[in-house]
Design an enzyme around this catalytic site. Structure first.
Site, PDB file in Angstrom:
ATOM      1  CE1 TYR A   3      -2.542   3.400   2.647  1.00 35.79           C
ATOM      2  CE2 TYR A   3      -3.479   2.639   0.628  1.00 35.79           C
ATOM      3  CZ  TYR A   3      -3.318   3.449   1.806  1.00 35.79           C
ATOM      4  OH  TYR A   3      -4.268   4.724   1.675  1.00 35.79           O
ATOM      5  CG  ASP A  20       6.040   3.710   0.432  1.00 33.90           C
ATOM      6  OD1 ASP A  20       4.782   3.615   0.198  1.00 33.90           O
ATOM      7  OD2 ASP A  20       6.399   4.621   1.180  1.00 33.90           O
ATOM      8  CE  LYS A  60       2.776   4.891   8.033  1.00 31.60           C
ATOM      9  NZ  LYS A  60       1.298   5.093   8.347  1.00 31.60           N
TER      10      LYS A  60
HETATM   11  P1  KE4 Z   1      -0.652   8.387   4.321  1.00 36.43           P
HETATM   12  O1  KE4 Z   1      -1.204   9.345   3.230  1.00 36.43           O
HETATM   13  O2  KE4 Z   1      -1.772   7.654   5.046  1.00 36.43           O
HETATM   14  O3  KE4 Z   1       0.091   9.617   5.251  1.00 36.43           O
HETATM   15  O4  KE4 Z   1       0.406   7.600   3.952  1.00 36.43           O
HETATM   16  C1  KE4 Z   1       0.266   6.622   2.967  1.00 36.43           C
HETATM   17  C2  KE4 Z   1       1.151   5.367   3.245  1.00 36.43           C
HETATM   18  C3  KE4 Z   1       2.262   5.350   2.346  1.00 36.43           C
HETATM   19  N1  KE4 Z   1       3.226   4.105   2.204  1.00 36.43           N
HETATM   20  C4  KE4 Z   1       3.012   3.403   3.328  1.00 36.43           C
HETATM   21  C5  KE4 Z   1       4.201   2.328   3.107  1.00 36.43           C
HETATM   22  C6  KE4 Z   1       2.151   3.405   4.251  1.00 36.43           C
HETATM   23  O5  KE4 Z   1       1.969   2.460   5.111  1.00 36.43           O
HETATM   24  C7  KE4 Z   1       1.097   4.541   4.213  1.00 36.43           C
HETATM   25  C8  KE4 Z   1       0.065   4.557   5.075  1.00 36.43           C
HETATM   26  N2  KE4 Z   1      -0.021   3.574   6.051  1.00 36.43           N
HETATM   27  C9  KE4 Z   1      -1.380   3.325   6.735  1.00 36.43           C
HETATM   28  C10 KE4 Z   1      -1.283   2.174   7.904  1.00 36.43           C
HETATM   29  N3  KE4 Z   1      -0.888   0.947   7.170  1.00 36.43           N
HETATM   30  C11 KE4 Z   1      -1.949   4.598   7.234  1.00 36.43           C
HETATM   31  C12 KE4 Z   1      -3.220   4.054   8.132  1.00 36.43           C
HETATM   32  C13 KE4 Z   1      -4.572   4.605   7.354  1.00 36.43           C
HETATM   33  O6  KE4 Z   1      -4.571   4.494   6.058  1.00 36.43           O
HETATM   34  O7  KE4 Z   1      -5.319   5.068   8.109  1.00 36.43           O
END
Ligand code: KE4
Length: 428
Positions: free
Chosen positions: A144, A238, A266
């Site tokens: 993801y 990523d 994060k």
């Molecule tokens: P955000 O747009 O949510 O800040 O980041 C997207 C993203 C991109 N790349 C990786 C490897 C990620 O894990 C994420 C976001 N992670 C999720 C949890 N697995 C965020 C939690 C959510 O979607 O509420």
């Protein structure tokens, strides 16, 4: 609006937000029950509006590696906030945070700050397409990378949880440029390069945290690097989740494969919205205002958010053995969870990488998304509820990862192990 219990708060929230939440996984749909409405965090704990305390292994999805409300971070944020919250102009704070990040990821020359991981990876893809003049990207099933259209194709995390591997609303014209391969499958990626001459980039979570925790084999990463070099494509790591989390240098601390572009999120925001992408100068300078790959953001490099990131990274960089401490705790916890599962006769696959850990209720080892999907998600849901009842807050999805923070004390690990021993037996 004041509520004294999670249930009524959740009911009210569903009148305001679709699903009662502002990010799908928070709705607890895949584990059932009512999500606790969190009132405050304190070190390794969070407390809901009913006053229930939980040992927190979500930590805002990995961001709070120092634990909640760490004094140095809070004090720095308050101090900066008193000078104004946002200017939409350059500040020394974003330069300071960039220097800290580049001091660790020394193979990168420049960064661009954005406000979310989605933005960071979306920009990295656009940059790779702009630099190579090609349209196709390769991503991996179960990974993801945020919710930008090109990447919501067989995504992991929330989308996988809902069993809707590709999202409605993504035009086929977008999705057709996204090629899919199985994680850890070199032959599959090689076939894509044999069939397509217009691949701009491979994007991968080098430590996958959105199909549960699945680690890339070293030879797999080496093969990706080689395929990119042979075919003039860029390799994007990523590290939004793993950066400064799996080790000080994220997944790059576990492999000698160097990517062309790295995305961050994060941890680098210390709990506030900071994300970034970085690469060598010749790639980054393709971005506006120097180059012709457009990207912009009102709150990019926000002074208050970058202050939190600076305060956090100064501690992470300045505390010797911090990551070894975290990894030892992860090792202890996962070892005990494995024993608890064995005693209860539960088939469990469990893994950790630095302070990240994950487990599958699955009879076989998991090295890709198809195998992860074979896990007993109903069993995971029962276990999740049994742990929550015992004050342990795990990610509310089989397809997520757990995190140890510096504030996750030995006592909290001990309490978690005791809870798991009961919960494993209770949820056979
Ligand atoms: P955000 O747009 O949510 O800040 O980041 C997207 C993203 C991109 N790349 C990786 C490897 C990620 O894990 C994420 C976001 N992670 C999720 C949890 N697995 C965020 C939690 C959510 O979607 O509420």
């Amino acid at each position: 609006m004041t509520f004294i219990d999670n249930k009524s708060a959740f009911e009210a929230a569903q009148k305001l937000f679709t699903g009662g939440i502002n990010s799908p996984v928070r709705a607890f749909k895949s584990v059932g029950g009512t999500p606790p409405f969190i009132d405050r965090g304190e070190g390794g704990l969070v407390f809901d509006i009913e006053g229930n305390g939980y040992i927190d292994f979500v930590q805002s999805w990995g961001a709070l590696i120092l634990g909640h409300a760490r004094a140095e971070v809070i004090d720095a944020v308050i101090k900066t906030a008193k000078k104004g919250l946002s200017f939409g102009a350059p500040t020394l704070l974003e330069s300071e945070l960039a220097e800290l990040i580049l001091s660790v990821y020394g193979f990168l020359d420049k960064l661009r700050f954005v406000s979310s991981g989605t933005e960071a990876v979306m920009t990295a893809i656009r940059l790779a397409r702009g630099v190579t003049g090609r349209d196709k990207i390769v991503k991996f099933k179960g990974c993801y990378h945020g919710h930008s259209d090109s990447l919501l194709v067989e995504a992991g995390s929330g989308a996988a949880t809902f069993g809707a591997p590709s999202s409605l609303g993504v035009p086929n014209d977008f999705a057709k440029h996204t090629l899919l391969a199985e994680y850890n499958d070199v032959a599959g990626v090689r076939r894509l390069f044999d069939e397509h001459s217009d691949i701009a980039a491979i994007v991968i979570e080098p430590i996958a945290g959105n199909m549960g925790l699945v680690c890339a084999d070293e030879e797999f990463l080496r093969a990706l690097r080689d395929l990119c070099d042979r075919n003039g494509a860029l390799l994007i790591f990523d590290e939004v989740m793993s950066g400064f989390r799996a080790s000080l240098r994220g997944a790059c601390g576990f492999t000698d494969v160097l990517p062309d572009i790295v995305t961050f999120g994060k941890v680098i925001g210390g709990g506030l919205p900071v994300a970034a992408l970085g690469a060598k100068k010749e790639i980054m300078d393709a971005l506006s205002p120097i180059g012709k790959v457009y990207q912009a953001g009102t709150l990019s490099g926000n002074p208050v958010a970058t202050t939190a990131g600076i305060a956090a990274l100064k501690i992470l960089i300045g505390t010797p053995d911090l990551y070894e401490t975290l990894e030892n705790r992860a090792k202890r916890l996962t070892g005990a969870l494995a024993s608890a599962a064995e005693s209860a006769g539960a088939a469990l696959q469990i893994e950790y990488r630095g302070s990240m850990f994950g487990f599958f209720f699955n009879k076989k080892p998991v090295s890709n998304f198809a195998q992860a999907l074979q896990s007993d998600t109903a069993r995971f849901a029962r276990f999740h509820g049994a742990m929550l009842k015992r004050g342990v807050y795990l990610a509310p999805s089989q397809f997520e990862t757990g995190f140890i923070s510096l504030a996750t004390s030995d006592d909290m690990i001990k309490t978690t192990i005791a809870a798991a021993q009961e919960a494993m037996r209770e949820t056979v």
